[in-house]
Design an enzyme around this catalytic site. Structure first.
Site, PDB file in Angstrom:
ATOM      1  N   ARG A  42     100.732  23.028  43.251  1.00  0.00           N
ATOM      2  CA  ARG A  42     101.887  22.623  44.055  1.00  0.00           C
ATOM      3  C   ARG A  42     102.700  21.599  43.267  1.00  0.00           C
ATOM      4  NH1 ARG A  42      97.446  22.988  47.267  1.00  0.00           N
ATOM      5  NH2 ARG A  42      97.615  24.468  48.990  1.00  0.00           N
ATOM      6  N   LYS A  69      96.321  19.128  49.466  1.00  0.00           N
ATOM      7  CA  LYS A  69      96.716  19.482  50.825  1.00  0.00           C
ATOM      8  C   LYS A  69      95.501  19.663  51.737  1.00  0.00           C
ATOM      9  CE  LYS A  69      99.363  22.996  53.309  1.00  0.00           C
ATOM     10  NZ  LYS A  69     100.172  24.220  53.140  1.00  0.00           N
ATOM     11  N   HIS A 132     107.698  25.487  44.506  1.00  0.00           N
ATOM     12  CA  HIS A 132     106.558  25.949  45.315  1.00  0.00           C
ATOM     13  C   HIS A 132     106.467  27.479  45.314  1.00  0.00           C
ATOM     14  CE1 HIS A 132     103.325  25.147  48.159  1.00  0.00           C
ATOM     15  NE2 HIS A 132     103.689  26.267  48.746  1.00  0.00           N
ATOM     16  N   ARG A 135     104.047  29.568  43.058  1.00  0.00           N
ATOM     17  CA  ARG A 135     102.701  29.923  43.490  1.00  0.00           C
ATOM     18  C   ARG A 135     102.681  31.355  44.030  1.00  0.00           C
ATOM     19  NH1 ARG A 135      99.002  26.096  44.653  1.00  0.00           N
ATOM     20  NH2 ARG A 135      98.660  26.754  46.819  1.00  0.00           N
ATOM     21  N   HIS A 158      93.273  27.454  47.830  1.00  0.00           N
ATOM     22  CA  HIS A 158      93.299  27.828  49.242  1.00  0.00           C
ATOM     23  C   HIS A 158      91.896  27.797  49.828  1.00  0.00           C
ATOM     24  CE1 HIS A 158      97.332  30.189  48.873  1.00  0.00           C
ATOM     25  NE2 HIS A 158      97.510  28.883  49.012  1.00  0.00           N
ATOM     26  N   TYR A 168      78.869  30.917  52.869  1.00  0.00           N
ATOM     27  CA  TYR A 168      77.828  31.514  52.040  1.00  0.00           C
ATOM     28  C   TYR A 168      78.225  31.667  50.573  1.00  0.00           C
ATOM     29  CZ  TYR A 168      75.077  32.362  56.180  1.00  0.00           C
ATOM     30  OH  TYR A 168      74.335  32.189  57.304  1.00  0.00           O
TER      31      TYR A 168
END
Length: 180
Positions: A42, A69, A132, A135, A158, A168
């Site tokens: 970012r 973020k 931005h 991305r 993310h 997991y």
């Protein structure tokens, strides 16, 4: 929520050439924009970057959780190009500032938040792309060539949408991210 305008992957080469040829840009600003493209980070992560987060020898950047973020530390592999630009940046940045891109008026703060948006506007890309949006350009390109979605999402820092899978699968995909 509105998506940020993003250049298509096929526009990226022309954008980078235009960025290289723009005589009105400072080298510091040019390098900041290059790092946005090269790292898929970012804009605020790049302009707020600190030298103590960077390991040029290991070609890594560890962004602490408090600057992210999602409030999770983010490991960024640095390409040889990113390392090159950071090595070029070091001698032109004030030693007193810990920032990669210190504010030119007050070096105790990072570069102004609108600086990179203004670059894209000055280069004639207003409404076509934003820092931005780079991305999205990154994600679009790697998804279009069939890259591993988990690796793409880790590169973008993310949080996995599937909570059970996230609980997991703790693999960090560092080798795959470096290759990407």
């Amino acid at each position: 929520q509105q998506n940020h305008p993003a250049l298509g992957p096929s526009q990226l080469g022309a954008f980078m050439r235009t960025l290289d040829e723009a005589e009105s840009l400072s080298q510091q600003t040019r390098i900041a924009m290059r790092l946005v493209v090269l790292t898929a980070c970012r804009k605020n992560e790049v302009i707020g970057g600190r030298w103590d987060e960077i390991d040029l020898e290991a070609a890594t950047w560890e962004i602490p959780a408090e600057r992210m973020k999602a409030r999770r530390a983010h490991w960024v592999p640095l390409s040889s190009q990113a390392v090159h630009w950071l090595r070029e940046l070091r001698p032109i940045v004030s030693e007193e500032s810990g920032y990669l891109f210190p504010n030119r008026v007050d070096p105790s703060r990072p570069m102004a938040d609108r600086s990179l948006n203004a670059v894209m506007e000055r280069l004639g890309l207003s409404g076509e792309g934003t820092p931005h949006g780079m991305r999205a350009t990154f994600s679009t390109y790697f998804n279009s060539i069939g890259a591993n979605v988990d690796v793409i999402e880790h590169c973008l820092a993310h949080v996995p949408a599937n909570r059970v899978r996230a609980a997991y699968n703790r693999h960090q995909y560092q080798d795959e991210r470096r290759a990407m």
